[in-house]
Scaffold this motif. Structure first.
Motif, short mmCIF file in Angstrom:
data_model
loop_
_atom_site.label_atom_id
_atom_site.label_comp_id
_atom_site.label_asym_id
_atom_site.label_seq_id
_atom_site.Cartn_x
_atom_site.Cartn_y
_atom_site.Cartn_z
N VAL A 146 57.24 33.78 50.36
CA VAL A 146 58.50 33.54 51.06
C VAL A 146 58.25 32.84 52.39
N HIS A 147 57.28 33.34 53.14
CA HIS A 147 57.01 32.81 54.47
C HIS A 147 55.84 31.82 54.40
N ASP A 148 56.08 30.72 53.71
CA ASP A 148 55.04 29.70 53.57
C ASP A 148 55.13 28.70 54.72
N VAL A 149 54.35 27.63 54.65
CA VAL A 149 54.32 26.69 55.76
C VAL A 149 55.64 25.94 55.90
N ALA A 150 56.34 25.71 54.80
CA ALA A 150 57.64 25.04 54.87
C ALA A 150 58.66 25.93 55.58
N TRP A 151 58.61 27.25 55.31
CA TRP A 151 59.49 28.19 56.01
C TRP A 151 59.21 28.16 57.51
N TRP A 152 57.93 28.15 57.87
CA TRP A 152 57.54 28.12 59.28
C TRP A 152 58.09 26.87 59.98
N CYS A 153 57.88 25.73 59.35
CA CYS A 153 58.34 24.46 59.93
C CYS A 153 59.86 24.45 60.07
N ARG A 154 60.54 24.86 59.02
CA ARG A 154 62.01 24.89 59.02
C ARG A 154 62.53 25.87 60.09
N SER A 155 61.92 27.04 60.18
CA SER A 155 62.38 28.07 61.12
C SER A 155 62.21 27.61 62.56
N PHE A 156 61.08 26.97 62.86
CA PHE A 156 60.88 26.51 64.23
C PHE A 156 61.89 25.43 64.59
N LEU A 157 62.08 24.48 63.71
CA LEU A 157 63.00 23.39 64.01
C LEU A 157 64.44 23.88 64.12
N GLU A 158 64.82 24.87 63.32
CA GLU A 158 66.15 25.47 63.46
C GLU A 158 66.30 26.12 64.83
N ALA A 159 65.26 26.80 65.27
CA ALA A 159 65.31 27.42 66.59
C ALA A 159 65.40 26.37 67.69
#
Length: 476
Positions: free
Chosen positions: A443-456
């Motif tokens: 669930v918390h893969d590198v795409a999730w990390w990238c997406r979550s940071f950019l959303e923030a």
């Protein structure tokens, strides 16, 4: 929506027609390809000492991503990179105060190169571009860009640990470093402990506080601070590991391991990784448990790192000599306890070696995250997974505590005992531990990390972007 400008010390330029290697590069390139973007940083090449400052970076286009490259002079590399970044910030942020070396000359080089990057980025940036800066080499960059008049949204992610204030304040210019972080709109750390250390520093030094909406006021600016752990390309790596049986190196390794269990460690040669302590723990394991003599092999893959730095060259000799001593004392005619490989192994072969290993030894003395732990979990056979033996001082422990066996790498006997238990762990327990870890990294893969940071970064309203992480538990 504006472009994404990524800034890092080194730019992973892809070969023409091929995507960049590595999960982080793939995730960031994917984000930039979808909206258009620029990846700016050092080219890896050096400029002549008398070369004038470039008027603009040289560029290479790949799809909708522009790679903007700048050469650095030897003096700049000595002061900014080998000097302040890697002889002051790196050891200090990894809690090694004894290895820090602060000089005003290298500090000047650190700000000089950040200033150069700012002067080259500022003319390229359009008003609605979003700028994402990576890691300890470039902490002052946002302040330099703000001074140049940029008002863009800017984010910073620290890939290494953020130390507690008692350690950070050893740095003579610690106040300037934190003031530099305050110039960003979003600051991302790997773990909740890093956020806690940052908040404690603000409170103790009286330079900031946490507000009721979750943001922080630091030196008069409201910023967001998030714990957003970096992930890997979980599904892709799992598929690579499954297909690795066709890899020639993996097949040779399997043939050489008939009747024996494989224990694997994969680390860049760095004093933060605890390689010497791990070898000592393996030797203690062999000494205390005769049953495993000749029945298991420890493969340590350790590519060289920063060999031009004296401490790293000395450590390279120390680890090689230690592995040689253990083999000389315990080896038999048909069995070598430790196979020490001091070079890089290809990604496909490495995935297969992870899958083959009964135990993954990931025992750094201190680490921001450690993606080897996640790669080992992703590579396992879902029907017969191995056991992850993980240092409680790795950032990955905050996510994988429910499934990994946590250990203290400073406790040699304790790590040896945990290794013995890992090798005899029953299948049902291994399956239960692995499934919990795999679901987390899926669930918390590198795409999730990238997406979550950019959303923030692109959302002004405070919002918890990261899921709650499991608390650290003692190894059981």
């Amino acid at each position: 929506m504006g472009r994404l400008i990524v800034v890092s010390n080194r730019v992973p330029v892809p070969k023409p027609g091929t995507p960049p290697a590595g999960g982080l590069a793939v995730a960031l390139s994917g984000a930039m390809q979808s909206r258009g973007g620029v990846w700016f940083g050092w080219s890896g090449d050096t400029a002549a000492a008398d070369a004038p400052e470039p008027a603009a970076p040289r560029t290479l286009k790949s799809g909708s991503v522009t790679y903007a490259l700048v050469d650095l002079k030897e003096r700049d590399l000595d002061d900014y990179y080998a000097g302040f970044s890697n002889r002051m910030l790196w050891p200090l942020f990894h809690y090694r105060m004894d290895l820090t070396e602060f000089t005003r000359v290298t500090l000047g080089g650190y700000y000089r190169v950040n200033g150069l990057f700012s002067r080259l980025i500022a003319p390229m940036a359009e008003p609605d571009d979003v700028i994402w800066v990576h890691d300890y080499h470039l902490i002052p960059l946002a302040a330099e860009l703000r001074a140049a008049g940029l008002r863009n949204r800017m984010g910073f992610f620290l890939h290494i640990p953020f130390p507690p204030p008692d350690i950070l304040t050893v740095l003579p210019n610690h106040a300037d470093i934190v003031r530099g972080l305050a110039a960003y709109d979003v600051v991302g750390f790997q773990t909740p402990l890093d956020v806690e250390n940052f908040e404690t520093y603000l409170r103790r030094e009286k330079v900031g506080r946490r507000m009721s909406d979750g943001r922080y006021v630091v030196h008069g600016r409201a910023i967001r601070v998030e714990a957003l752990p970096v992930g890997i390309e979980t599904q892709t790596f799992a598929e690579t590991a499954k297909a690795s049986e066709r890899n020639a190196l993996v097949r040779r390794m399997e043939e050489s391991m008939i009747g024996r269990r494989l224990i694997i460690g994969v680390d860049r040669l760095d004093y933060s990784k605890g390689i010497a302590e791990r070898i000592q723990a393996f030797e203690t394991f062999l000494t205390l448990d005769d049953h495993w003599r000749g029945k298991c092999t420890y493969l340590q893959i350790t590519p060289k790192s920063r060999s031009e730095v004296a401490e790293y060259a000395a450590m390279e000799r120390e680890v090689a000599e230690l592995a040689g001593r253990v083999n000389g004392k315990h080896a038999d005619l048909d069995w070598t306890p430790i196979r020490y490989v001091n070079r890089t192994i290809g990604r496909n072969a490495l995935a297969g070696l992870y899958r083959m290993a009964a135990v993954g030894l990931v025992t750094p003395l201190r680490d921001g995250m450690n993606l080897v732990a996640k790669e080992y979990v992703a590579a396992q056979d879902p029907e017969d997974p191995g056991v992850l033996l993980l240092s409680r001082f790795a950032g990955a422990a905050f996510e994988l505590a429910d499934g990994a066996m946590l250990t203290n790498p400073y406790d040699i006997d304790g790590t040896a005992g945990a290794l013995a238990r890992a090798l005899v762990m029953p299948l049902d327990e291994r399956l239960d531990r692995w499934r919990r870890m795999y679901e987390r990294i899926r669930v918390h893969d590198v795409a999730w990390w990238c997406r979550s940071f950019l959303e923030a970064l692109e959302n002004d309203a405070p919002k918890a972007a990261a899921a709650k992480l499991s608390p650290i538990k003692a190894a059981s």
